[in-house]
Design a protein around this motif. Structure first.
Motif, short mmCIF file in Angstrom:
data_model
loop_
_atom_site.label_atom_id
_atom_site.label_comp_id
_atom_site.label_asym_id
_atom_site.label_seq_id
_atom_site.Cartn_x
_atom_site.Cartn_y
_atom_site.Cartn_z
N GLU A 165 0.80 -1.28 -0.01
CA GLU A 165 -0.06 -0.27 -0.09
C GLU A 165 0.66 1.01 -0.13
OE1 GLU A 165 -2.86 -0.54 3.41
OE2 GLU A 165 -3.46 -2.21 2.96
N PHE A 166 1.41 1.59 -0.89
CA PHE A 166 2.63 2.66 -1.53
C PHE A 166 1.94 4.14 -0.59
CE2 PHE A 166 3.31 -0.01 -5.26
CZ PHE A 166 4.09 -0.96 -4.45
N ILE A 167 2.85 4.86 -0.32
CA ILE A 167 1.84 5.94 0.92
C ILE A 167 2.49 6.94 0.09
CG2 ILE A 167 2.28 7.09 2.86
CD1 ILE A 167 2.94 4.59 3.86
N SER A 168 2.17 8.51 -0.62
CA SER A 168 2.98 8.96 -1.19
C SER A 168 2.98 10.11 0.11
CB SER A 168 1.39 10.17 -1.59
OG SER A 168 0.84 10.78 -0.64
N MET A 169 4.05 11.25 -0.63
CA MET A 169 5.49 11.97 -0.15
C MET A 169 4.59 12.94 1.06
SD MET A 169 8.44 12.42 0.66
CE MET A 169 9.24 12.01 -0.72
N PRO A 170 3.31 13.29 0.53
CA PRO A 170 2.78 15.02 1.41
C PRO A 170 1.90 13.88 2.49
CG PRO A 170 2.58 15.12 -0.56
CD PRO A 170 3.04 14.14 -0.48
N ARG A 171 1.52 12.87 1.78
CA ARG A 171 1.11 11.73 3.35
C ARG A 171 2.08 11.38 4.37
NH1 ARG A 171 -1.83 5.78 1.92
NH2 ARG A 171 -3.09 6.07 4.58
N MET A 172 2.79 10.61 3.70
CA MET A 172 4.17 10.15 4.28
C MET A 172 4.56 11.85 5.30
SD MET A 172 6.00 8.09 5.69
CE MET A 172 5.54 6.65 4.51
N LYS A 173 4.78 12.88 5.02
CA LYS A 173 5.16 13.58 5.60
C LYS A 173 4.42 14.99 6.89
CE LYS A 173 8.16 16.16 2.20
NZ LYS A 173 8.48 17.57 1.20
N ASP A 174 2.20 14.10 6.53
CA ASP A 174 1.31 14.24 7.90
C ASP A 174 2.21 13.76 9.02
OD1 ASP A 174 0.96 16.28 6.01
OD2 ASP A 174 -0.75 14.87 4.73
N TRP A 175 2.20 12.60 8.36
CA TRP A 175 2.45 10.79 9.69
C TRP A 175 3.33 11.26 10.48
CZ3 TRP A 175 2.07 5.49 7.08
CH2 TRP A 175 0.50 5.43 6.61
N LEU A 176 4.81 11.90 9.59
CA LEU A 176 5.51 12.24 10.73
C LEU A 176 5.71 13.74 11.43
CD1 LEU A 176 8.96 11.50 8.17
CD2 LEU A 176 8.10 10.06 9.73
N LYS A 177 4.86 14.72 10.69
CA LYS A 177 4.54 15.43 11.34
C LYS A 177 3.88 15.49 13.11
CE LYS A 177 2.48 20.74 10.69
NZ LYS A 177 2.05 21.28 10.33
N LEU A 178 2.99 14.69 12.53
CA LEU A 178 2.12 14.54 14.20
C LEU A 178 3.20 13.68 15.68
CD1 LEU A 178 -1.15 12.41 12.27
CD2 LEU A 178 -1.43 14.77 13.53
N LEU A 179 4.28 13.07 14.69
CA LEU A 179 4.75 11.93 16.07
C LEU A 179 5.93 13.44 16.19
CD1 LEU A 179 4.73 8.63 14.19
CD2 LEU A 179 3.42 9.45 16.77
N ASN A 180 5.75 14.92 15.72
CA ASN A 180 6.67 15.53 15.98
C ASN A 180 7.88 15.05 15.20
OD1 ASN A 180 5.68 17.51 17.70
ND2 ASN A 180 5.52 16.60 19.51
N LEU A 181 8.44 14.39 14.76
CA LEU A 181 9.39 14.42 13.82
C LEU A 181 9.41 14.73 12.37
CD1 LEU A 181 8.88 10.07 14.03
CD2 LEU A 181 10.42 11.98 14.92
N ARG A 182 10.20 15.90 12.43
CA ARG A 182 10.17 17.09 11.46
C ARG A 182 10.81 16.93 10.34
NH1 ARG A 182 13.53 20.71 10.05
NH2 ARG A 182 15.86 20.44 11.11
N VAL A 183 10.39 16.64 9.05
CA VAL A 183 11.29 16.69 8.37
C VAL A 183 12.71 18.10 7.69
CG1 VAL A 183 10.90 15.77 5.11
CG2 VAL A 183 9.45 15.19 7.15
N GLY A 184 13.58 16.72 7.76
CA GLY A 184 15.20 17.72 7.29
C GLY A 184 14.97 17.95 5.62
N GLY A 185 14.34 16.27 5.45
CA GLY A 185 14.91 16.24 3.80
C GLY A 185 14.52 15.62 3.08
N SER A 186 14.57 15.91 1.35
CA SER A 186 12.79 14.47 0.62
C SER A 186 14.34 14.11 -0.25
CB SER A 186 11.93 14.35 0.41
OG SER A 186 11.80 15.75 -0.02
N HIS A 187 14.46 13.00 -1.14
CA HIS A 187 14.66 12.98 -2.20
C HIS A 187 14.54 12.24 -3.36
CE1 HIS A 187 18.50 14.07 0.15
NE2 HIS A 187 17.67 13.62 0.72
N PHE A 188 14.11 11.88 -4.51
CA PHE A 188 13.75 11.08 -5.34
C PHE A 188 14.24 10.65 -6.59
CE2 PHE A 188 9.28 12.12 -4.90
CZ PHE A 188 9.06 13.09 -3.97
N GLY A 189 14.64 9.68 -7.11
CA GLY A 189 15.52 9.03 -7.82
C GLY A 189 14.62 7.58 -8.61
N CYS A 190 15.24 7.34 -9.65
CA CYS A 190 14.90 6.21 -9.86
C CYS A 190 14.03 6.69 -11.14
CB CYS A 190 14.14 4.89 -9.59
SG CYS A 190 15.12 4.25 -8.53
#
Length: 257
Positions: A165-190
């Motif tokens: 069940e693939f998770i989009s980047m915006p959705r992943m960032k929302d999950w992290l934010k709810l847990l006080n995990l601040r996104v410091g960077g994101s990377h895409f490839g392939c």
């Protein structure tokens, strides 16, 4: 997705990673992880899942663990017994580590194949020290591969393991934010199209640079790097003046006039 289905989907991912497309993904992720983890310092780090990757190879922490589920990928873990990592088998939803005990956690394609991805993330937040770091790898549904996967499910010919069940980047960032995990960077490839043969994947190698420049958010795979923030906590630097620090400690705690 229950635990049994999650286990089967992880095994399906293990098989897919041996295909030309899987090798292509692993090569990009290994290079990106080497770059991201090389300058992360501390004492304790763990990679959870995907033993086909050595996510902590470039990291210099003294204590490193490689964890997998109780039944999947056991042979790969045993084959690395002589490396600097310690192999452990565990349930991703219940990590056998004390709260605030780990400096770094790497989750390569764990959340999208986990029975309870939110619980896995909560456990990661629990075991991370303040300012501890987490790196998450995932397949990007907003990509050519994601579109191919959606079409493949309709015609019952998926390109990637069908149970994920693939998770989009915006959705992943929302999950992290709810847990006080601040996104410091994101990377895409392939950025190559979803080809099944090594020959065709190599023919589209030119799309890596083109994709990074013209459509950077449409890579088939992404990585998110986040830091655990604790409210009300202020990080301070080292005591550069040791003599002054020692003098301050020697002052008795009395009221001054």
């Amino acid at each position: 997705m229950d635990s049994a289905a999650s286990e089967k989907s992880i095994i399906a991912l293990d098989d897919w990673l041996q295909t030309p497309a899987g090798v292509y993904v692993r090569a990009w992720e290994q290079a990106c992880l080497d770059e991201l983890t090389a300058d992360i310092f501390g004492f304790n780090a763990i990679q959870i899942g995907l033993p086909q990757l050595d996510a902590l190879a470039a990291n210099r922490m003294p204590n490193k663990w490689q964890a997998a589920t109780r039944t999947s990928s056991a042979q790969l873990l045993l084959s690395r017994a002589g490396s600097s990592q310690i192999a452990v088998a565990l349930d991703f939803e219940e990590l056998p580590f004390a709260s605030q005990s780990l400096d770094l956690v790497v989750l390569p394609h764990v959340l999208e194949f986990a029975a309870e991805p939110h619980q896995v993330l909560r456990e990661v937040e629990r075991v991370l020290i303040p300012e501890g770091q987490v790196i998450i790898c995932g397949f990007n549904p907003a990509s050519l591969w994601g579109a191919r996967q959606g079409l493949g499910r309709l015609v019952r010919s998926p390109y990637l393991p069908s149970a994920g069940e693939f998770i989009s980047m915006p959705r992943m960032k929302d999950w992290l934010k709810l847990l006080n995990l601040r996104v410091g960077g994101s990377h895409f490839g392939c950025y190559a199209p979803p080809c099944r043969s090594e020959r065709w994947i190599n023919r589209f190698a030119f799309m890596e640079q083109a994709g990074q420049r013209w459509w950077p958010y449409l890579g088939a795979v992404y990585m998110v790097h986040a830091v655990k923030r604790v409210k009300g906590m202020t990080m301070i630097g080292p005591a550069w003046n040791k003599k002054a620090g020692a003098a301050r400690q020697a002052v008795p705690a009395t009221n001054r006039k």
